[in-house]
Design an enzyme around this catalytic site. Structure first.
Site, PDB file in Angstrom:
ATOM      1  CG  HIS A   1       8.086  -8.472   8.434  1.00 57.42           C
ATOM      2  ND1 HIS A   1       7.213  -7.418   8.300  1.00 57.42           N
ATOM      3  CD2 HIS A   1       7.899  -9.243   7.331  1.00 57.42           C
ATOM      4  CE1 HIS A   1       6.537  -7.544   7.181  1.00 57.42           C
ATOM      5  NE2 HIS A   1       6.921  -8.652   6.573  1.00 57.42           N
TER       6      HIS A   1
ATOM      7  CG  ASP B   1       9.267  -3.890   9.143  1.00 56.87           C
ATOM      8  OD1 ASP B   1       9.167  -5.123   9.313  1.00 56.87           O
ATOM      9  OD2 ASP B   1       9.985  -3.389   8.250  1.00 56.87           O
TER      10      ASP B   1
ATOM     11  CG  ASP C   1       3.797  -7.858   3.952  1.00 52.11           C
ATOM     12  OD1 ASP C   1       4.568  -8.609   4.572  1.00 52.11           O
ATOM     13  OD2 ASP C   1       4.195  -7.018   3.121  1.00 52.11           O
TER      14      ASP C   1
ATOM     15  CD  GLU D   1      10.318  -8.412   4.934  1.00 52.39           C
ATOM     16  OE1 GLU D   1      10.488  -9.147   3.945  1.00 52.39           O
ATOM     17  OE2 GLU D   1       9.457  -7.503   4.971  1.00 52.39           O
ATOM     18  CD  GLU D   2       7.363  -4.814   4.297  1.00 49.76           C
ATOM     19  OE1 GLU D   2       7.921  -4.682   3.195  1.00 49.76           O
ATOM     20  OE2 GLU D   2       6.393  -5.570   4.469  1.00 49.76           O
TER      21      GLU D   2
END
Length: 436
Positions: free
Chosen positions: A83, A85, A115, A149-150
């Protein structure tokens, strides 16, 4: 077959830093713009001779998908996804600006360093190296960089799975974040957990209703009191132990590593005997529900007629029915609850050829390490891609020095990743993807 080249080792560092400098903070509610990062990733893929497709459900919430044709057209395809974001970061809490992408003392700093812009960079570096070296994988690879995704993934993997399933034709397995990193147990052992499962996501909204009134009057129908009682019961609840096949395999392999009896009838005792390594398993032997947000009232002398709370709930594969039944009981008759966001729990086989190939790739470059399966306590985009029948693993390899608390840096302050860890990741990812 030629090994990865030196340029790839330089590029993975550059790409990680560049992606960090592109602020893709996802504050939820649609407040994010991944497009600049998506265009950057697409440009790097195009430079490797691929034809990336950019897709949006909402303006600026951009996803990138590209396919690499393998040498064996009869083989199932593999999804490799990351991802774009990141979660918010408060600059005044950090040692460096969270979107500086600064490289200092052999470490890349910034939000997304673990991340998961590091993995995005590894994927780009490997794909570009293959283009230079003339390498093709055995099976088709579908590369996907996702938005959102977040938060809910509605603009990202959910949108791709629901509206563009054809791009993932033939994919039966996938890899993404949160696996194959170094876990130091404090006793000299290096453990590399590969994720073969995720707990399900059950974010809950609780609503208590009562009788509004003056704050000075007796009120036995106080919505705040009712809500407080419910979230106290939830927060104090002791969930029963539940062992999934992935967690069972993790405990069995860890027990063998430490030379102790894998007493699965005394899980808490076994976790204690495993010492720090037990931390890898402890969050995934039970369902959980943690109250996180409260919203009630508008004036100190007014009893509101409604009070709201939010709870971060997680449930094991096969544990959703128990989760629902338990929440019905804990909330009681005066508090209603509903799913604010819900996603499935996942489980992947640890006796598959793909898992064995991941293990072999890590062991080739970290022969002193011990690879074990584990279940993630949280969730990833693998949940949405599972709608397409894709089995997901967590495999974003990093070799980390002792004292580097990888898991604490997820969503934490001073997120960073060592350059040498990125180099290790590129080598391992290259070896796995060639042979998968």
């Amino acid at each position: 077959m030629a090994d990865i080249d030196e340029r790839a080792l330089d590029e993975v560092v550059t790409f990680t830093s560049d992606l960090i400098r592109i602020d893709t903070t996802n504050r939820g509610g649609g407040d994010c713009q991944e497009r600049p990062a998506a265009e950057y990733a697409a440009g790097q893929l195009a430079g490797a001779g691929l034809e990336p497709t950019l897709l949006e459900r909402s303006k600026g919430r951009t996803n990138v998908v590209a396919r690499i044709e393998g040498t064996d057209p009869s083989a199932d395809a593999l999804l490799v996804h990351g991802h774009l974001d990141v979660v918010p970061a408060q600059a005044d809490e950090w040692s460096v600006h969270p979107f500086s992408g600064e490289i200092r003392d052999g470490v890349v700093w910034g939000r997304g360093a673990v991340d998961m812009k590091n993995m995005d960079a590894m994927i780009l570096a490997v794909v570009r190296a293959w283009a230079r070296l003339g390498v093709r994988p055995r099976r088709d690879l579908v590369i996907a960089f996702t938005a959102d995704e977040e938060a809910s993934a509605e603009d990202g993997s959910g949108f791709l799975a629901d509206q563009h399933a054809g791009l993932f034709e033939g994919c039966t397995e996938g890899i993404s974040e949160s696996g194959a990193f170094t876990f130091h147990d404090g006793g000299g052992r290096e453990i590399y957990p590969i994720a073969a499962g995720e707990r399900g996501t059950g974010w809950l909204k609780l609503t208590a209703r009562g009788r509004a009134g003056h704050g000075s009057k007796v009120n036995h129908e106080n919505a705040v009191t009712r809500l407080a009682a419910a979230i106290t019961r939830i927060g104090e609840h002791e969930w029963p132990l539940r062992l999934t096949p992935t967690v069972r395999a993790s405990l069995t392999e860890l027990a063998a590593l430490y030379g102790i009896d894998a007493d699965l009838d005394d899980i808490d005792g076994l976790l204690t005997k495993l010492g720090p390594a037990g931390q890898l398993v402890e969050p995934t032997v039970r369902n959980s529900a943690n109250p996180t947000m409260l919203d009630a009232g508008y004036k100190v002398n007014v009893i509101p007629g409604e009070a709201v709370a939010y709870v971060d709930g997680r449930y094991l594969p096969g544990g959703e029915d128990e989760f629902r039944t338990t929440l019905d009981r804990l909330t009681g008759p005066d508090v209603d609850w509903e799913f604010h966001h819900r996603e499935v729990a996942l489980q992947a086989p640890v006796d598959s050829l793909t898992y064995a190939q991941m293990r072999a790739a890590v062991e080739e470059f970290a022969p002193e390490g011990h690879v074990v399966p584990y279940c993630m306590s949280g969730g990833t985009d693998a949940k949405q891609f599972s709608r397409l029948g894709i089995t997901g693993y967590g495999f974003a390899p990093l070799k980390l020095p002792e004292g580097f608390d990888y898991q604490a840096l997820f969503h934490g302050v001073d997120e960073r990743v060592p350059v040498e860890a990125l180099h290790f990741g590129v080598h391992v990812l290259d070896r796995f993807l060639r042979n998968a």
